[in-house]
Design an enzyme around this catalytic site. Sequence first.
Site, PDB file in Angstrom:
ATOM      1  N   LYS A  57       0.332  -0.921  -0.047  1.00 25.55           N
ATOM      2  CA  LYS A  57      -0.634   0.432   0.409  1.00 25.55           C
ATOM      3  C   LYS A  57       0.732   0.966   0.093  1.00 25.55           C
ATOM      4  O   LYS A  57       1.958   1.593   0.358  1.00 25.55           O
ATOM      5  CB  LYS A  57      -1.320   0.204   1.666  1.00 25.55           C
ATOM      6  CG  LYS A  57      -2.101   0.783   1.016  1.00 25.55           C
ATOM      7  CD  LYS A  57      -2.841   0.847   2.739  1.00 25.55           C
ATOM      8  CE  LYS A  57      -3.939   1.942   2.508  1.00 25.55           C
ATOM      9  NZ  LYS A  57      -4.939   1.585   3.613  1.00 25.55           N
ATOM     10  N   SER A  77      -9.942   1.866   2.912  1.00 19.95           N
ATOM     11  CA  SER A  77      -8.657   2.595   2.009  1.00 19.95           C
ATOM     12  C   SER A  77      -7.996   1.327   1.373  1.00 19.95           C
ATOM     13  O   SER A  77      -7.518   2.153   0.209  1.00 19.95           O
ATOM     14  CB  SER A  77      -8.419   3.719   2.988  1.00 19.95           C
ATOM     15  OG  SER A  77      -7.262   2.931   4.175  1.00 19.95           O
ATOM     16  N   SER A 135      -9.861  -0.627   7.157  1.00 22.73           N
ATOM     17  CA  SER A 135      -9.555  -0.386   6.348  1.00 22.73           C
ATOM     18  C   SER A 135      -8.580  -1.653   5.148  1.00 22.73           C
ATOM     19  O   SER A 135      -8.786  -1.712   3.659  1.00 22.73           O
ATOM     20  CB  SER A 135      -9.151   0.577   6.052  1.00 22.73           C
ATOM     21  OG  SER A 135      -9.238   2.122   6.005  1.00 22.73           O
TER      22      SER A 135
END
Lengths: 101, 498
Positions: free
Chosen positions: B81, B156, B180
């Site tokens: 990420k 997210s 997330s």
Amino acid sequence: MGQGNGTSHIDVRYVADLARLELTDEEVEKFQGELESVLTYVDTLSRLDLSDIEPTAHANPQANVWREDGASESMCRDDVIRNAPDSAEGKYIRVPPIIEE
Amino acid sequence: MDKNIATLSFAHAAELLREGQISSRELVQALLSRVDVHDEALGAYLSVARESALSEAEEADARRQKGEQLSPWDGLPISVKDNIAVAGQANTCGSKILEGYTSPYDATVVRRLKDAGCIVLGRTNMDEFAMGSSTEHSAYKPVANPWARSCVPGGSSGGSAASVAAGEALAALGSDTGGSIRQPAAFCGVVGLKPTYGAVSRYGLVAFASSLDQIGPLTKTVRDSAVLYDLISGPDPNDATSVPDAATGVSGVFDSGLSLEGKKIGMPKEFFDYEGLSAEVREKVQNAAEALEQRGANVKEVSLPYNEFAIAAYYIIAPAEASSNLARFDGIRYGRREVAEAAGRLLETYRLSRGKNFGEEVKRRIILGTYVLSSGYYDAYYLRAQKARTKLREDFARVFEECDVLLTPTTPSGAFRMKQVTEPLQMYRSDIFTISANLAGIPGISVPCGFTETEGLPVGAQFLAPHFAEKEMLRVAAAYEQASPAAGCYPDVTETDG
């Protein structure tokens, strides 16, 4: 709306100033309504009896965590300076003037 | 090879490497080819480390040839990420304010993966600064759900979840502050693990809400999540909140037969009675409970009465911490600087750099956080939220006296459509089942448990466990996975390409 303290009125322009955020008039207007709804929603917490409850700041509180106080490698200066929006002589970060003439 | 790379797990790829059936270079090349073909439509990656990944793969192959592999995982690629630092790579956090930034160092989790010989394949797309539940708040591009292009992948960590589901990654790292990792895992039909707070170092994770953030894996199988947990967890002198007593060797549960005899599984009634829970999701998770019972577990109803206050507490605590953490983005030392011409140039530089380069959701949360911490409001908001957090924690502690693991839906519904959720509060409320684990600091994992009948979208079952009980949680999750109707199902991304 709001709870005992009448706290759900937020002055978005004022708070954005505190947070050093330039907002457009459209943003101010949009955020005003949205954040008032959010604040009204979070005011549901005022329904709880929380007297004599200790606050939780951290899920697994740790205190006095020390590491060995030893010398070790630090980040490469060039790599750090390269990320600065403005720099001088490869070793200084150039900043806007702090004291006005 | 390219035929089954899409469904290849991290652990299975390690076996193929060991048996010499594939090289690391072939593995990396096959994944890069899939990214080339599919990612323009999916948008899961913000950047791909093509050259470094290929050269690191060649080095790994050379080590293996000499019998000098660094670990059983040497030469395996992983996607990371974009809010986790990788030396020499971009680290945008999905934000314009960090455009052009190159990380000077590795996050501890990345360091540990590299020490095991793993290769960073690319950086996955995300909601800006991890604030969002749909990845629509990425400043660069949205991510499509690999099961249905018109739907969001969740967020997210939407890029991480989509890359794994679409076979553009063997596995990925994400971060979870209020769901997330688990929510996008549920929306994309993959496994997502949020470890206990403190189990994994946050050093090098760009801070959103420091008392809630935790890094964890998104994977194709529960075993892969266990393997990656073992690789990235453990105390770190660079993170004072990492703890020495975290669970270790959790992948060992797979050697023990995954028996559920005598295991007590609790189903919190407030989750299943929640008015916003779709009937389809409720049914799939109830089927999961039956599958666990059939394997010998004892399933019973429990109560978590304070869960309904979790979102309210979270939307005080998380923005408060974020407003403080994001103060560092001021256009001075790094990130984009807007040059102010007017008098008061320093203040104007701050205001313009932040105002022009933070996205809408980030600004909304900074304002909310600044407000709840501002003079006169602290007791009414922040202190009250911290006290509610104590009640939530006590709720879980009480329930875990009578059961080993909890089973809940991960999300109230399947993936929603892009641009469907426009009200911030409505988006916030979609995290009702995941947020309390962050506030209490306990571990959680989402495992695919079926598909909605109407749209064929993945549904996730969430398991929650006491602090540091990852092993028990993974045992139950893995045992369930063997019975899940969704195990081994992957989206046909070629078909959805149209």
